[in-house]
Design a protein around this motif. Structure first.
Motif, PDB file in Angstrom:
ATOM      1  N   SER A 477       0.826  -1.212   0.000  1.00 63.85           N
ATOM      2  CA  SER A 477       0.000   0.000   0.000  1.00 63.85           C
ATOM      3  C   SER A 477       0.858   1.259   0.000  1.00 63.85           C
ATOM      4  O   SER A 477       0.551   2.231  -0.688  1.00 63.85           O
ATOM      5  CB  SER A 477      -0.928  -0.013   1.212  1.00 63.85           C
ATOM      6  N   THR A 478       1.939   1.249   0.766  1.00 63.51           N
ATOM      7  CA  THR A 478       2.818   2.419   0.807  1.00 63.51           C
ATOM      8  C   THR A 478       3.501   2.646  -0.534  1.00 63.51           C
ATOM      9  O   THR A 478       3.639   3.782  -0.987  1.00 63.51           O
ATOM     10  CB  THR A 478       3.887   2.234   1.899  1.00 63.51           C
ATOM     11  N   PHE A 479       3.923   1.557  -1.197  1.00 61.74           N
ATOM     12  CA  PHE A 479       4.660   1.694  -2.450  1.00 61.74           C
ATOM     13  C   PHE A 479       3.750   1.978  -3.647  1.00 61.74           C
ATOM     14  O   PHE A 479       4.103   2.769  -4.524  1.00 61.74           O
ATOM     15  CB  PHE A 479       5.451   0.413  -2.724  1.00 61.74           C
ATOM     16  N   TYR A 480       2.570   1.327  -3.679  1.00 58.71           N
ATOM     17  CA  TYR A 480       1.757   1.382  -4.896  1.00 58.71           C
ATOM     18  C   TYR A 480       0.316   1.813  -4.669  1.00 58.71           C
ATOM     19  O   TYR A 480      -0.481   1.783  -5.606  1.00 58.71           O
ATOM     20  CB  TYR A 480       1.769   0.005  -5.583  1.00 58.71           C
ATOM     21  N   GLY A 481      -0.041   2.183  -3.444  1.00 56.15           N
ATOM     22  CA  GLY A 481      -1.385   2.687  -3.201  1.00 56.15           C
ATOM     23  C   GLY A 481      -2.278   1.678  -2.495  1.00 56.15           C
ATOM     24  O   GLY A 481      -2.055   0.461  -2.530  1.00 56.15           O
ATOM     25  N   SER A 482      -3.322   2.206  -1.871  1.00 56.70           N
ATOM     26  CA  SER A 482      -4.224   1.373  -1.077  1.00 56.70           C
ATOM     27  C   SER A 482      -4.969   0.325  -1.896  1.00 56.70           C
ATOM     28  O   SER A 482      -5.135  -0.810  -1.428  1.00 56.70           O
ATOM     29  CB  SER A 482      -5.224   2.267  -0.330  1.00 56.70           C
ATOM     30  N   PRO A 483      -5.466   0.622  -3.120  1.00 54.37           N
ATOM     31  CA  PRO A 483      -6.189  -0.430  -3.862  1.00 54.37           C
ATOM     32  C   PRO A 483      -5.355  -1.674  -4.106  1.00 54.37           C
ATOM     33  O   PRO A 483      -5.830  -2.798  -3.906  1.00 54.37           O
ATOM     34  CB  PRO A 483      -6.567   0.276  -5.172  1.00 54.37           C
ATOM     35  N   LEU A 484      -4.103  -1.505  -4.528  1.00 55.25           N
ATOM     36  CA  LEU A 484      -3.262  -2.670  -4.782  1.00 55.25           C
ATOM     37  C   LEU A 484      -2.871  -3.369  -3.479  1.00 55.25           C
ATOM     38  O   LEU A 484      -2.807  -4.600  -3.425  1.00 55.25           O
ATOM     39  CB  LEU A 484      -2.012  -2.259  -5.558  1.00 55.25           C
ATOM     40  N   GLY A 485      -2.609  -2.589  -2.439  1.00 56.45           N
ATOM     41  CA  GLY A 485      -2.274  -3.207  -1.153  1.00 56.45           C
ATOM     42  C   GLY A 485      -3.427  -4.025  -0.606  1.00 56.45           C
ATOM     43  O   GLY A 485      -3.236  -5.151  -0.116  1.00 56.45           O
ATOM     44  N   ALA A 486      -4.647  -3.491  -0.681  1.00 59.03           N
ATOM     45  CA  ALA A 486      -5.812  -4.239  -0.206  1.00 59.03           C
ATOM     46  C   ALA A 486      -6.060  -5.477  -1.063  1.00 59.03           C
ATOM     47  O   ALA A 486      -6.468  -6.531  -0.552  1.00 59.03           O
ATOM     48  CB  ALA A 486      -7.045  -3.335  -0.204  1.00 59.03           C
ATOM     49  N   THR A 487      -5.806  -5.373  -2.366  1.00 61.55           N
ATOM     50  CA  THR A 487      -5.992  -6.530  -3.253  1.00 61.55           C
ATOM     51  C   THR A 487      -5.031  -7.650  -2.885  1.00 61.55           C
ATOM     52  O   THR A 487      -5.421  -8.828  -2.806  1.00 61.55           O
ATOM     53  CB  THR A 487      -5.778  -6.112  -4.715  1.00 61.55           C
ATOM     54  N   VAL A 488      -3.772  -7.317  -2.665  1.00 61.91           N
ATOM     55  CA  VAL A 488      -2.788  -8.341  -2.289  1.00 61.91           C
ATOM     56  C   VAL A 488      -3.146  -8.966  -0.950  1.00 61.91           C
ATOM     57  O   VAL A 488      -3.085 -10.200  -0.778  1.00 61.91           O
ATOM     58  CB  VAL A 488      -1.375  -7.721  -2.250  1.00 61.91           C
ATOM     59  N   ALA A 489      -3.531  -8.145   0.037  1.00 56.89           N
ATOM     60  CA  ALA A 489      -3.888  -8.682   1.356  1.00 56.89           C
ATOM     61  C   ALA A 489      -5.113  -9.588   1.267  1.00 56.89           C
ATOM     62  O   ALA A 489      -5.148 -10.657   1.888  1.00 56.89           O
ATOM     63  CB  ALA A 489      -4.145  -7.536   2.329  1.00 56.89           C
ATOM     64  N   ALA A 490      -6.121  -9.177   0.491  1.00 54.96           N
ATOM     65  CA  ALA A 490      -7.319 -10.008   0.356  1.00 54.96           C
ATOM     66  C   ALA A 490      -7.012 -11.318  -0.369  1.00 54.96           C
ATOM     67  O   ALA A 490      -7.525 -12.383   0.002  1.00 54.96           O
ATOM     68  CB  ALA A 490      -8.404  -9.226  -0.397  1.00 54.96           C
ATOM     69  N   PHE A 491      -6.177 -11.255  -1.397  1.00 54.23           N
ATOM     70  CA  PHE A 491      -5.806 -12.476  -2.124  1.00 54.23           C
ATOM     71  C   PHE A 491      -5.107 -13.470  -1.210  1.00 54.23           C
ATOM     72  O   PHE A 491      -5.425 -14.669  -1.195  1.00 54.23           O
ATOM     73  CB  PHE A 491      -4.926 -12.118  -3.321  1.00 54.23           C
ATOM     74  N   LEU A 492      -4.118 -13.004  -0.447  1.00 56.10           N
ATOM     75  CA  LEU A 492      -3.411 -13.900   0.460  1.00 56.10           C
ATOM     76  C   LEU A 492      -4.333 -14.445   1.543  1.00 56.10           C
ATOM     77  O   LEU A 492      -4.232 -15.622   1.928  1.00 56.10           O
ATOM     78  CB  LEU A 492      -2.228 -13.162   1.091  1.00 56.10           C
TER      79      LEU A 492
END
Length: 844
Positions: A477-492
């Motif tokens: 989220s810090t590097f690429y923004g909240s949408p991508l960070g939330a997507t990665v966290a939800a996927f894992l």
């Protein structure tokens, strides 16, 4: 050549669009520019971009502006290959359980009857661990006495006894006369009787008759019991005896002592009834009826009973009825009956539970109880049936089948294919959101995201009892923004429990905390805010784990203790992973050349070494940079661009001028112009152009991110150093033998490759012109800015920036608004106010 032709084709649609667009400011055949010259310049520029891309090691050849508008397939050389590689890698690492999965597992139906090939006794480790865990949760807690609570109880009872002493001191000593003169019962009666009764008693005593009416008022009218009449008669009798045996003066003194005792008693009684404190309200008038000896004995017995009760311990939740019985037993039978209720009331009000759990001993006892559980062993004889055909395989049956190698381990192709489909969906969702919210991913960005994602399953594969989900959510989220960070966290969070054996409570708590970090981290702009977010992540993870544990386990004794300790551990793990993320983020930013909002804010700090040097060595350039930054930021905000990137890039765009500050007029401070002494426009132009190459070298030396370094050459593009080019033209006219090449007076480029660098080019071009305006109207300033923007557009400087022609008027209006704010009207001070005052000695 194929590479060059492919790169040229990519720009062909844009060229055709500009040619056919009515009223376009871009030069074309209709504008009178020879096609051959335009094609040559365009080809040279393309070849320059190809060379620069190869030199800098770009992952693909599209410039940043093009990447914003292009699809994934146009920005990555092999998009399908990269996506397929990601799917295969994630499926193989996270879904390894499908590679060696038993076909005859617990809950499946046996396809045939299976028998034991030999005698065996097998340990059922899963059932054994479940029983031991149940034993741990069901073990009784080990309690210990809390000294702090005991100290508080002792202080409380001492405070209550001190209040009793204060009340008795108000009432005076008791008995207040020697018991040889008046009995204790008579003294108590005379002290508390009413005024009318006291006066009738005195009248009866002083009467000469042997027997007088005791009271003109019937006893029942005063509300007293018949025993009160007996006390009155006894008091009169004792006073009459003392009157006969005493002198008149001594008897008068006796009456004065009684009157004083009655007054003190009335004061104490009034204080007792009017005192609002909770402690005083525990006392009743009975405390004043005790003799000094009885009160002292009561206090001693209260302290002794309290010490015995606290030594035995008071458990939480102990009913008051049981506590009262314990107090009654501890007080003993030698205490007067009228004192026991008072002592019980004081002790009950002061005593509180003083037993707490002993963590070390409780853990030790729970572990001892767990280890005392006998291992679950499954025994079978040769030829006995393990499971009949058509029956559901139980845990006991599976243990035997697995022991004899009959569980049919192999690849679960259906499960593996389903899991690969899930991973493919997650990768596709990530790519779609990347195109929407963070276009222009480089290969190194995909590598970094993949490494962060793989850190979680790899750590679990090594047997760790924690996951890196909080750190992954924060970093992405810090590097690429909240949408991508939330997507990665939800996927894992979805893939890990399906592909690996992970504790559900721990994983769910980590997933919730990582989603919180991913949603919030993209909005933060300082390490301090991220540190506070780390605390919130830890608190969330601990609370979620606590709630889930309470739902699953219920809440009795040791369960509470175990759950609280486990929840505290989870909270600390969440904070620890947040600290890890904060600690490694600067190294990842450097290693992968990332420009996060936080890093851009840090780079914009004027106390950075390079900016401090610029302010000291080239103060005029530094002031020029600040004004350009103000213009560019306002325009970037208006167009929805990356404001932090524009601010940081602008502050560093002219650092190359430090190589020769006096070669630029803003640093000459009204002194002689260096170029006048040079008197060679070719040399002067090379000095001016050199600030770009020197700036790039300086930026690399100070390890500035590539996105910041791009502002240094791109803010000048391939513009013409117009002043010296015009001077060179004049010299060529005077001396035809001189050779004039326009390329000698143009910057090497490249032209702006992003909207941000294009905005800075326009702001830099307009800054000097706006500063020179003093008395111009906003309309005049707007016309001048539009001319400058038109010139840059006509010079093909913005063709690759992604800026549209329709945005030029908006940029011009923003520039003029900022100029108006810098040149606002000021009140003219009267000369009398502005002039310095004369010294008082000079005033006549």
């Amino acid at each position: 050549m194929k590479l060059f032709r492919g790169f040229s084709k990519q720009f062909e649609p844009g060229r055709q669009r500009h040619r056919s667009k009515p009223g376009s400011l871009r030069p074309s055949k209709q504008a009178g520019i020879p096609p051959t010259r335009f094609s040559s310049e365009y080809a040279n520029r393309l070849w320059l971009q190809v060379s620069q891309a190869a030199r800098l090691g770009q992952d693909w050849l599209c410039p940043p502006a093009r990447r914003r508008k292009s699809s994934f397939s146009s920005t990555c050389a092999y998009p399908r290959a990269y996506a397929l590689l990601a799917v295969l890698t994630l499926t193989s690492v996270i879904g390894y359980r499908f590679y060696n999965e038993p076909q005859l597992a617990v809950g499946t139906v046996a396809p045939q009857t299976l028998r034991a090939p030999e005698n065996a006794t097998v340990l059922d480790s899963k059932s054994t661990e479940e029983k031991r865990m149940a034993a741990r949760l069901g073990a009784l807690p080990v309690l210990m006495i809390d000294p702090a609570v005991n100290q508080r109880i002792y202080q409380s009872i001492q405070r209550l006894l001190d209040e009793g002493d204060a009340l008795r001191q108000m009432a005076g000593p008791f008995p207040y006369i020697s018991t040889g003169t008046l009995s204790t019962a008579t003294q108590s009666y005379l002290r508390q009787t009413s005024k009318a009764e006291w006066e009738s008693i005195v009248a009866a005593v002083e009467s000469t008759a042997s027997r007088l009416p005791l009271s003109s008022t019937p006893a029942t009218s005063s509300g007293r019991e018949p025993s009160s009449r007996s006390a009155q008669q006894l008091a009169i009798l004792e006073l009459q005896n003392q009157r006969r045996s005493m002198s008149k003066e001594d008897f008068s003194a006796l009456k004065r002592v009684i009157v004083r005792a009655r007054q003190n008693y009335a004061i104490a009684l009034a204080e007792l009834s009017n005192t609002p404190e909770a402690g005083a309200s525990l006392y009743s008038p009975a405390v004043l009826q005790l003799s000094d000896t009885e009160w002292l004995d009561t206090k001693v017995k209260i302290r002794r009973a309290l010490e015995r009760i606290l030594t035995q311990g008071v458990a939480p939740g102990l009913p008051n009825s049981i506590l009262k019985d314990a107090i009654r037993i501890q007080m003993g039978t030698d205490l007067p009956a009228n004192t026991l209720p008072l002592a019980s009331t004081l002790l009950i009000s002061a005593i509180e539970p003083n037993l707490i759990q002993d963590p070390a001993q409780t853990r030790l006892q729970a572990e001892q109880v767990a280890q005392a559980v006998e291992p679950v062993m499954v025994t079978i004889r040769r030829g006995e049936v393990i499971v009949d055909q058509g029956d559901v395989i139980t845990q006991e049956g599976f243990v035997l089948l697995d022991h004899f190698g009959l569980s049919q381990h192999g690849i679960n192709w259906f499960g593996l294919t389903s899991f690969a489909a899930l991973v493919s969906g997650g990768v596709a969702a990530f790519l779609l959101l990347e195109r929407r919210f963070h276009p222009g991913f480089r290969r190194r960005d995909y590598v970094l995201v993949m490494l962060l994602v793989l850190s979680t399953p790899v750590l679990l594969a090594f047997g760790a009892s924690t996951t890196t989900l909080p750190a992954v959510g924060l970093l992405v989220s810090t590097f690429y923004g909240s949408p991508l960070g939330a997507t990665v966290a939800a996927f894992l969070s979805l893939a890990l429990p399906l592909g690996m054996n992970v504790g559900s409570r721990h994983l769910f708590a980590s997933s919730v905390s990582s989603l919180l970090g991913a949603v919030m981290a993209g909005r933060l702009r300082s390490r301090e805010e991220l540190a506070l977010l780390g605390g919130a992540i830890g608190l969330t993870q601990g609370l979620v784990y606590l709630l889930l544990s309470l739902i699953v386990s219920g809440g009795s004794g040791i369960v509470w203790y175990t759950i609280l300790m486990a929840s505290l551990t989870q909270g600390l793990l969440g904070v620890a992973w947040s600290i890890v993320a904060l600690g490694i983020s600067p190294y990842l930013e450097q290693a992968f050349d990332l420009v996060t909002p936080i890093r851009l804010v840090e780079l914009s700090n004027p106390n950075r070494p390079l900016l401090k040097r610029l302010a000291e060595e080239a103060p005029g350039t530094f002031q020029h940079t600040l004004f350009v930054s103000t213009l560019a930021e306002a325009a970037a905000r208006e167009l929805g661009c990356n404001v932090e990137l524009v601010r940081a890039g602008t502050l560093y765009h002219d650092i190359g001028k430090m190589h020769d500050p006096l070669g630029f007029i803003e640093n000459q401070m009204g002194g002689p112009n260096k170029h006048d002494s040079i008197d060679d426009p070719w040399v002067s132009a090379s000095i001016i152009k050199k600030h770009v190459t020197e700036g790039e070298a300086m930026a690399r030396r100070y390890r500035l991110p590539r996105a910041i370094r791009a502002f240094i050459p791109e803010h000048q593009g391939t513009m013409l150093v117009g002043y010296f080019f015009h001077e060179a033209q004049q010299r060529v006219k005077a001396n035809p033998s001189l050779i004039l090449r326009e390329a000698d007076f143009r910057y090497d480029g490249p032209i702006p490759q992003s909207r941000e660098t294009g905005i800075v080019m326009l702001a830099d071009s307009c800054e000097a012109a706006l500063r020179s305006l003093k008395d111009a109207t906003p309309k005049d300033a707007l016309a001048m800015v539009n001319r400058i923007l038109y010139a840059r557009w006509q010079d093909n400087q913005l063709v690759d920036s992604g800026l549209e022609r329709s945005e030029m008027p908006r940029i011009a209006e923003v520039f003029v608004q900022v100029w108006q704010q810098f040149n606002h009207q000021r009140i003219a001070y009267p000369k009398a106010i502005a002039a310095p005052k004369a010294p008082a000695a000079e005033v006549k």
